[in-house]
Design a protein around this motif. Structure first.
Motif, mmCIF file in Angstrom:
data_model
loop_
_atom_site.group_PDB
_atom_site.id
_atom_site.type_symbol
_atom_site.label_atom_id
_atom_site.label_comp_id
_atom_site.label_asym_id
_atom_site.label_seq_id
_atom_site.Cartn_x
_atom_site.Cartn_y
_atom_site.Cartn_z
ATOM 1 N N VAL A 2 0.850 -1.184 0.000
ATOM 2 C CA VAL A 2 0.000 0.000 0.000
ATOM 3 C C VAL A 2 0.891 1.241 0.000
ATOM 4 C CG1 VAL A 2 -1.726 1.315 1.287
ATOM 5 C CG2 VAL A 2 -1.844 -1.184 1.225
ATOM 6 N N PRO A 3 0.724 2.132 -0.968
ATOM 7 C CA PRO A 3 1.510 3.366 -0.952
ATOM 8 C C PRO A 3 0.937 4.344 0.074
ATOM 9 C CG PRO A 3 0.060 3.352 -2.856
ATOM 10 C CD PRO A 3 -0.122 2.025 -2.168
ATOM 11 N N ILE A 4 1.805 5.081 0.733
ATOM 12 C CA ILE A 4 1.376 6.055 1.729
ATOM 13 C C ILE A 4 2.249 7.296 1.599
ATOM 14 C CG2 ILE A 4 2.873 5.074 3.516
ATOM 15 C CD1 ILE A 4 0.623 5.763 5.534
ATOM 16 N N ILE A 5 1.621 8.454 1.666
ATOM 17 C CA ILE A 5 2.352 9.710 1.521
ATOM 18 C C ILE A 5 3.047 10.036 2.840
ATOM 19 C CG2 ILE A 5 2.166 12.173 1.026
ATOM 20 C CD1 ILE A 5 -0.343 11.536 -0.616
ATOM 21 N N ALA A 6 4.354 9.918 2.847
ATOM 22 C CA ALA A 6 5.117 10.158 4.071
ATOM 23 C C ALA A 6 6.595 10.266 3.726
ATOM 24 C CB ALA A 6 4.908 9.020 5.072
ATOM 25 N N ASP A 7 7.319 10.972 4.571
ATOM 26 C CA ASP A 7 8.779 11.021 4.488
ATOM 27 C C ASP A 7 9.304 10.066 5.561
ATOM 28 O OD1 ASP A 7 11.488 11.528 4.680
ATOM 29 O OD2 ASP A 7 11.279 13.717 4.583
ATOM 30 N N PRO A 8 9.796 8.893 5.185
ATOM 31 C CA PRO A 8 10.161 7.880 6.186
ATOM 32 C C PRO A 8 11.349 8.253 7.056
ATOM 33 C CG PRO A 8 10.905 7.208 4.013
ATOM 34 C CD PRO A 8 10.071 8.438 3.809
ATOM 35 N N ASP A 9 12.111 9.279 6.677
ATOM 36 C CA ASP A 9 13.348 9.586 7.380
ATOM 37 C C ASP A 9 13.212 10.666 8.448
ATOM 38 O OD1 ASP A 9 14.814 7.726 5.838
ATOM 39 O OD2 ASP A 9 14.957 9.189 4.201
ATOM 40 N N ILE A 48 5.493 3.626 10.905
ATOM 41 C CA ILE A 48 4.487 3.153 9.951
ATOM 42 C C ILE A 48 4.728 1.694 9.593
ATOM 43 C CG2 ILE A 48 3.552 3.446 7.619
ATOM 44 C CD1 ILE A 48 4.074 6.430 7.903
ATOM 45 N N GLU A 49 5.970 1.314 9.384
ATOM 46 C CA GLU A 49 6.269 -0.078 9.023
ATOM 47 C C GLU A 49 5.872 -1.030 10.149
ATOM 48 O OE1 GLU A 49 10.334 -0.254 7.834
ATOM 49 O OE2 GLU A 49 10.003 0.857 5.962
ATOM 50 N N GLU A 50 6.118 -0.651 11.407
ATOM 51 C CA GLU A 50 5.718 -1.500 12.521
ATOM 52 C C GLU A 50 4.199 -1.584 12.635
ATOM 53 O OE1 GLU A 50 7.500 -3.484 14.583
ATOM 54 O OE2 GLU A 50 9.157 -2.999 13.239
ATOM 55 N N LYS A 82 4.663 -4.349 4.091
ATOM 56 C CA LYS A 82 5.489 -3.159 4.236
ATOM 57 C C LYS A 82 5.022 -2.099 3.242
ATOM 58 C CE LYS A 82 10.347 -1.712 4.238
ATOM 59 N NZ LYS A 82 11.758 -2.176 4.087
ATOM 60 N N PRO A 83 4.797 -0.863 3.691
ATOM 61 C CA PRO A 83 4.259 0.161 2.787
ATOM 62 C C PRO A 83 5.289 0.651 1.778
ATOM 63 C CG PRO A 83 4.848 1.143 4.872
ATOM 64 C CD PRO A 83 5.032 -0.344 5.047
ATOM 65 N N ARG A 84 4.796 1.298 0.774
ATOM 66 C CA ARG A 84 5.641 1.974 -0.210
ATOM 67 C C ARG A 84 5.456 3.470 0.002
ATOM 68 N NH1 ARG A 84 4.346 3.211 -5.649
ATOM 69 N NH2 ARG A 84 2.460 1.929 -5.434
ATOM 70 N N PHE A 85 6.531 4.178 0.322
ATOM 71 C CA PHE A 85 6.431 5.599 0.623
ATOM 72 C C PHE A 85 6.491 6.417 -0.669
ATOM 73 C CE2 PHE A 85 8.278 3.715 4.492
ATOM 74 C CZ PHE A 85 7.257 4.059 5.376
ATOM 75 N N VAL A 86 5.499 7.279 -0.860
ATOM 76 C CA VAL A 86 5.398 8.104 -2.061
ATOM 77 C C VAL A 86 5.221 9.554 -1.646
ATOM 78 C CG1 VAL A 86 4.425 6.204 -3.415
ATOM 79 C CG2 VAL A 86 2.888 7.786 -2.219
ATOM 80 N N SER A 87 5.264 10.455 -2.645
ATOM 81 C CA SER A 87 5.262 11.883 -2.325
ATOM 82 C C SER A 87 4.007 12.624 -2.739
ATOM 83 C CB SER A 87 6.479 12.558 -2.987
ATOM 84 O OG SER A 87 6.439 12.362 -4.400
ATOM 85 N N ASN A 88 3.108 11.993 -3.513
ATOM 86 C CA ASN A 88 1.908 12.734 -3.916
ATOM 87 C C ASN A 88 0.744 11.785 -4.166
ATOM 88 O OD1 ASN A 88 1.616 12.226 -7.021
ATOM 89 N ND2 ASN A 88 3.806 12.672 -6.711
ATOM 90 N N ARG A 89 -0.466 12.350 -4.119
ATOM 91 C CA ARG A 89 -1.696 11.578 -4.245
ATOM 92 C C ARG A 89 -1.887 11.010 -5.645
ATOM 93 N NH1 ARG A 89 -5.858 12.541 -0.447
ATOM 94 N NH2 ARG A 89 -7.436 12.618 -2.096
ATOM 95 N N GLY A 90 -1.189 11.548 -6.639
ATOM 96 C CA GLY A 90 -1.317 11.041 -8.002
ATOM 97 C C GLY A 90 -0.850 9.603 -8.140
ATOM 98 N N LEU A 91 -0.099 9.108 -7.152
ATOM 99 C CA LEU A 91 0.413 7.740 -7.188
ATOM 100 C C LEU A 91 -0.480 6.767 -6.427
ATOM 101 C CD1 LEU A 91 4.176 8.598 -6.574
ATOM 102 C CD2 LEU A 91 3.096 7.986 -8.750
#
Length: 399
Positions: free
Chosen positions: A244-251, A293-295, A304-313
């Motif tokens: 599942v992609p989620i909009i977040a900065d994992p770092d 988020i991963e936990e 495990k999620p896929r971190f993305v930067s915008n809602r278009g994804l």
């Protein structure tokens, strides 16, 4: 013969809540003082029963049963509501039996809602309510006013946040943050001696993992769990085959702080900290957003999620989760750190630190999930429900 100083009297709002209850227990443990708490109820006796039940439950959850006698002997409630404009007229009911006025006021009660549709209620609690309790404090002889706000009055700003006032509401992410900023401004302009205490994202007790209220991180856990269950009901095992992609900065940091750490530092500051000062009650040992988020995903049965930067994804299915976690979105993308200079000047270097690695994050989340299961709930409480009407057509291509 040596004269003894009589115990002080504190007034607390929000003592039946999560953070306020922890403050009350810490005051009982660290001082001989008496607490008078503003609690909703039909009368003072009913309000006091509710207060004792709430504090007794918290003492059980935090494994401090030895505080039960102090709860019964040194705490009482005045029935009332911070939204009542007539509250200042009740000042005499907050005095000790000998007429002694409280020396310290702790304003913890607040609305944690954030949606625009609740704006009137949020403003009533966080702005009008703060005004009313400030007027009550003035009627009590102007005790020191310790105001509990939030570190996230920082809003959309990024980088290092200093222990100072933001000055305006323009950077607020939502009406909750804006009202907490206004509340701080009212305190500073009140003419009372004051301190502002700013916790970050408060989680359960550091030793037991227990909490008595389930907002913040727990709401995010609930949303992930409800999302998974809703997708399984509509689309079967779809989520077993895709991230599942989620909009977040994992770092960036996810500033989670145990409630007892907040209470311990707050009471220390409330006893000796400089007046007219802002104190950050965050955690110097926070995990990253990605780790949290991963936990949470792993423990709620998601890959495990896929971190993305915008809602278009995001697909139509993914957007349902995105909509359900909007309250948490700003905490996952706007990286910031909170200066602790003022807090450390009172509590000591490193005092406001609890190292939260993945195993510790897992411990807190597991406690919450176990609590849900033991309560026999079919689903966890959450800020949003998930309905997938009209999205079935995207399931085949949601890879």
């Amino acid at each position: 013969m040596t004269a003894t100083t009589p115990p002080a009297v504190h007034v607390i709002t929000g003592a039946t809540g999560f953070v306020g209850g922890a403050f009350a227990l810490e005051l009982l443990q660290e001082t001989p003082d008496h607490l008078v708490c503003l609690v909703r109820g039909d009368d003072d006796a009913a309000a006091t029963r509710r207060l004792h039940d709430a504090l007794g439950h918290a003492a059980e959850m935090y494994d401090v049963p030895g505080l039960l006698p102090a709860i019964l002997e040194r705490t009482r409630a005045v029935a009332g509501d911070i939204t009542d404009d007539a509250l200042p007229a009740c000042a005499d009911r907050f005095r000790a039996a000998d007429g002694t006025a409280p020396g310290t006021f702790w304003h913890v009660a607040a609305s944690l809602k954030y949606e625009d549709r609740h704006a009137d209620e949020i403003n009533l609690m966080n702005v009008t309510g703060t005004h009313n309790v400030l007027e009550l404090a003035k009627a009590l002889g102007e005790p020191v006013f310790n105001h509990v706000s939030t570190a996230y009055v920082a809003g959309r700003r990024t980088g290092l946040m200093h222990e100072e006032f933001p000055g305006d509401t323009e950077s607020a992410n939502n009406v909750y943050e804006a009202t907490k900023t206004i509340g701080e401004q009212k305190v500073a302009a009140s003419g009372l001696p004051w301190r502002v205490l700013r916790p970050s994202i408060v989680i359960g007790h550091s030793a037991t993992g227990a909490a008595t209220s389930f907002t913040g991180m727990y709401g995010f856990v609930s949303s992930a769990l409800r999302f998974r269950r809703a997708v399984e009901k509509e689309f079967g095992n779809l989520l077993q085959h895709r991230q599942v992609p989620i909009i977040a900065d994992p770092d960036i940091e996810c500033d989670l702080v145990p409630v007892d750490l907040v209470a311990r530092s707050a009471v220390a500051i409330g006893r000796t900290g400089a007046l007219g000062t802002v104190y950050h009650l965050n955690n110097g040992g926070s995990p990253t957003v990605g780790e949290v988020i991963e936990e949470v995903f792993a423990l709620t049965g998601l890959r495990k999620p896929r971190f993305v930067s915008n809602r278009g994804l995001l697909t139509a299915i993914d957007l349902k989760l995105d909509e359900g976690i909007q309250f948490y979105a700003s905490y996952m993308i706007n990286g910031k750190r909170f200066d602790q200079t003022n807090t450390e000047s009172v509590c000591g270097a490193g005092a406001q630190r609890f190292d939260l690695d993945r195993a510790e994050v897992s411990r807190f989340v597991r406690w919450y999930l176990d609590r849900i299961e033991s309560d026999g709930r079919s689903s966890a409480p959450a800020r949003a429900s998930f309905a997938f009407k009209g999205t079935r057509r995207v399931a085949a291509t949601a890879g």
